[in-house]
Design a protein around this motif. Sequence first.
Motif, PDB file in Angstrom:
ATOM      1  N   LEU A   1       3.953   1.265  -6.530  1.00 55.99           N
ATOM      2  CA  LEU A   1       3.279  -0.021  -6.313  1.00 55.99           C
ATOM      3  C   LEU A   1       3.340  -0.892  -7.559  1.00 55.99           C
ATOM      4  O   LEU A   1       3.697  -2.078  -7.498  1.00 55.99           O
ATOM      5  CB  LEU A   1       1.822   0.218  -5.922  1.00 55.99           C
ATOM      6  CG  LEU A   1       1.558   0.863  -4.560  1.00 55.99           C
ATOM      7  CD1 LEU A   1       0.133   1.378  -4.498  1.00 55.99           C
ATOM      8  CD2 LEU A   1       1.815  -0.131  -3.437  1.00 55.99           C
ATOM      9  N   GLN A  27      -8.431   7.499  -4.714  1.00 59.83           N
ATOM     10  CA  GLN A  27      -8.033   6.206  -4.159  1.00 59.83           C
ATOM     11  C   GLN A  27      -8.235   5.127  -5.208  1.00 59.83           C
ATOM     12  O   GLN A  27      -9.205   5.145  -5.964  1.00 59.83           O
ATOM     13  CB  GLN A  27      -8.860   5.882  -2.914  1.00 59.83           C
ATOM     14  CG  GLN A  27      -8.557   4.519  -2.295  1.00 59.83           C
ATOM     15  CD  GLN A  27      -9.123   4.375  -0.906  1.00 59.83           C
ATOM     16  OE1 GLN A  27      -8.386   4.140   0.039  1.00 59.83           O
ATOM     17  NE2 GLN A  27     -10.441   4.500  -0.754  1.00 59.83           N
ATOM     18  N   SER A  40      -7.760   0.746  -5.630  1.00 61.83           N
ATOM     19  CA  SER A  40      -7.404  -0.584  -5.138  1.00 61.83           C
ATOM     20  C   SER A  40      -7.302  -1.512  -6.331  1.00 61.83           C
ATOM     21  O   SER A  40      -8.181  -1.513  -7.206  1.00 61.83           O
ATOM     22  CB  SER A  40      -8.457  -1.094  -4.151  1.00 61.83           C
ATOM     23  OG  SER A  40      -8.505  -0.272  -3.010  1.00 61.83           O
ATOM     24  N   LEU A  65      -2.924  -4.345  -4.178  1.00 63.08           N
ATOM     25  CA  LEU A  65      -2.308  -3.024  -4.056  1.00 63.08           C
ATOM     26  C   LEU A  65      -3.362  -1.968  -3.764  1.00 63.08           C
ATOM     27  O   LEU A  65      -4.475  -2.015  -4.296  1.00 63.08           O
ATOM     28  CB  LEU A  65      -1.591  -2.650  -5.363  1.00 63.08           C
ATOM     29  CG  LEU A  65      -0.676  -3.713  -5.989  1.00 63.08           C
ATOM     30  CD1 LEU A  65      -0.202  -3.263  -7.360  1.00 63.08           C
ATOM     31  CD2 LEU A  65       0.501  -4.022  -5.075  1.00 63.08           C
ATOM     32  N   ASN A  66      -2.999  -0.996  -2.931  1.00 61.01           N
ATOM     33  CA  ASN A  66      -3.884   0.140  -2.663  1.00 61.01           C
ATOM     34  C   ASN A  66      -3.068   1.418  -2.582  1.00 61.01           C
ATOM     35  O   ASN A  66      -1.991   1.444  -1.987  1.00 61.01           O
ATOM     36  CB  ASN A  66      -4.655  -0.040  -1.353  1.00 61.01           C
ATOM     37  CG  ASN A  66      -5.455   1.215  -0.979  1.00 61.01           C
ATOM     38  OD1 ASN A  66      -4.974   2.058  -0.232  1.00 61.01           O
ATOM     39  ND2 ASN A  66      -6.651   1.340  -1.509  1.00 61.01           N
ATOM     40  N   THR A  67      -3.588   2.481  -3.213  1.00 57.30           N
ATOM     41  CA  THR A  67      -2.977   3.796  -3.082  1.00 57.30           C
ATOM     42  C   THR A  67      -4.068   4.818  -2.822  1.00 57.30           C
ATOM     43  O   THR A  67      -5.154   4.741  -3.390  1.00 57.30           O
ATOM     44  CB  THR A  67      -2.156   4.171  -4.330  1.00 57.30           C
ATOM     45  OG1 THR A  67      -1.546   5.450  -4.118  1.00 57.30           O
ATOM     46  CG2 THR A  67      -2.999   4.230  -5.591  1.00 57.30           C
ATOM     47  N   THR A  68      -3.789   5.774  -1.929  1.00 59.09           N
ATOM     48  CA  THR A  68      -4.826   6.718  -1.527  1.00 59.09           C
ATOM     49  C   THR A  68      -4.234   8.076  -1.185  1.00 59.09           C
ATOM     50  O   THR A  68      -3.109   8.171  -0.667  1.00 59.09           O
ATOM     51  CB  THR A  68      -5.629   6.177  -0.334  1.00 59.09           C
ATOM     52  OG1 THR A  68      -6.648   7.115   0.021  1.00 59.09           O
ATOM     53  CG2 THR A  68      -4.740   5.918   0.870  1.00 59.09           C
ATOM     54  N   ASP A  91       0.847  -1.191   0.000  1.00 55.91           N
ATOM     55  CA  ASP A  91       0.000   0.000   0.000  1.00 55.91           C
ATOM     56  C   ASP A  91       0.877   1.234   0.000  1.00 55.91           C
ATOM     57  O   ASP A  91       2.065   1.176   0.349  1.00 55.91           O
ATOM     58  CB  ASP A  91      -0.923   0.019   1.224  1.00 55.91           C
ATOM     59  CG  ASP A  91      -0.164   0.312   2.505  1.00 55.91           C
ATOM     60  OD1 ASP A  91      -0.279   1.437   3.014  1.00 55.91           O
ATOM     61  OD2 ASP A  91       0.556  -0.584   2.996  1.00 55.91           O
ATOM     62  N   HIS A  92       0.288   2.353  -0.407  1.00 55.24           N
ATOM     63  CA  HIS A  92       0.996   3.629  -0.361  1.00 55.24           C
ATOM     64  C   HIS A  92      -0.033   4.741  -0.250  1.00 55.24           C
ATOM     65  O   HIS A  92      -0.685   5.094  -1.238  1.00 55.24           O
ATOM     66  CB  HIS A  92       1.853   3.825  -1.605  1.00 55.24           C
ATOM     67  CG  HIS A  92       2.823   4.973  -1.490  1.00 55.24           C
ATOM     68  ND1 HIS A  92       3.619   5.371  -2.534  1.00 55.24           N
ATOM     69  CD2 HIS A  92       3.108   5.811  -0.459  1.00 55.24           C
ATOM     70  CE1 HIS A  92       4.358   6.398  -2.151  1.00 55.24           C
ATOM     71  NE2 HIS A  92       4.056   6.678  -0.895  1.00 55.24           N
ATOM     72  N   THR A  94      -1.069   5.792   5.260  1.00 54.08           N
ATOM     73  CA  THR A  94      -1.077   4.360   5.529  1.00 54.08           C
ATOM     74  C   THR A  94       0.346   3.882   5.820  1.00 54.08           C
ATOM     75  O   THR A  94       1.308   4.616   5.573  1.00 54.08           O
ATOM     76  CB  THR A  94      -1.659   3.581   4.332  1.00 54.08           C
ATOM     77  OG1 THR A  94      -0.763   3.701   3.222  1.00 54.08           O
ATOM     78  CG2 THR A  94      -3.033   4.124   3.942  1.00 54.08           C
ATOM     79  N   SER A 138       2.269   1.965   4.263  1.00 52.02           N
ATOM     80  CA  SER A 138       3.063   1.985   3.030  1.00 52.02           C
ATOM     81  C   SER A 138       4.173   0.944   3.026  1.00 52.02           C
ATOM     82  O   SER A 138       5.262   1.169   2.492  1.00 52.02           O
ATOM     83  CB  SER A 138       3.631   3.388   2.762  1.00 52.02           C
ATOM     84  OG  SER A 138       2.586   4.310   2.568  1.00 52.02           O
TER      85      SER A 138
END
Length: 346
Positions: free
Chosen positions: A196, A225, A227, A240-243, A168-169, A248, A250
Amino acid sequence: MFPRTLPQPEILSVDGLPTLRWGIIGPGWIADRFAAAFRHHTRQQLVAVAGRNLDKTTAFAGRWDIPRIFTEASEMLALKDLDVVYVATPHNHHFPDAMKVLQAGKHVLVEKPLALNAQEGAKLQQEARARKLFCLEGMWCDFTPKYDVLRQLLENGDLGDLHTLIADHGEYFTPDHRIFNPDLAGGPMLDLGSYLISLSITVAGSVPAQVLAQGQPAPGGVNGQASMLFTHHNGMHSVLNTTLFSRTPSGAVIAGRDATLSLNGHFYAPGDFTLASSEGNQLLHWKDKGGHYEQLSYEIEHTAWCIGQGLTESPIRPLETSLMTLSTMDNVRRQLGIVFNEERQD
């Protein structure tokens, strides 16, 4: 078999590097960190900077003892005593600025992402090849000792068959940050998300065979955001998730049949990691020497080495790897309906 020790990072010897004359386009936040690493940790020469705002560019040049200042990049690129240029402008300027550098006959290091999309990235690759010039995306983590050890573990098969990557990031940004600006190709994908997706391609060795993505908008008209679930050709899943909405951990976990590698803190930055056997009875710890953005020096020195060797692409991060990252981001963006202003048809 679980390794007895971690591999040693393979570091370039500075004694064999050519001393090149560098310029910078875009004296912003990341260029400041780049210049600090350049001045304090390399033997390269920083000879010119170009920026649209004269006061800002002059102040930047004063901080880093840069002798020549330009408000037009084309004037800087006309210099004869200039070998390579670092492009550190906003994301949607990377492609046109890097193309100008190449067309002026200079080598180029482009701050990540290489371009807005794979089509633009391919044009830069073609231009560099046609002119026999070096072109590199500055995915700085790839050139650090930490990532060198990570690659060696993967190449040695020390984790066994790979099954899962979880990463995540997420970061907090004030509402006035450029990442919320649609006119600057805002949103997390080109910034946070590129780390990511690049990691997933590094670990799997190819673009994912299947991509599933869900997103959430942010105020101002950008994605806030994303996912993602990737299924790779070797059967590995990347989750993977970025927001932009939250800070987070990360971190990242790369799990194989024989061992699991846990990247602590920001997975892409200098830091520690742990390799644990699947039985849980053996542990190896990587302790980073630290320095954070000081380690931008590794991509600077790698660029100088490649140019000295007469290469047009990096053996660590060839442009094909950058294009795989961009094409995967293009796939995610299609599913989320993210279209940058430069991609819209009038």
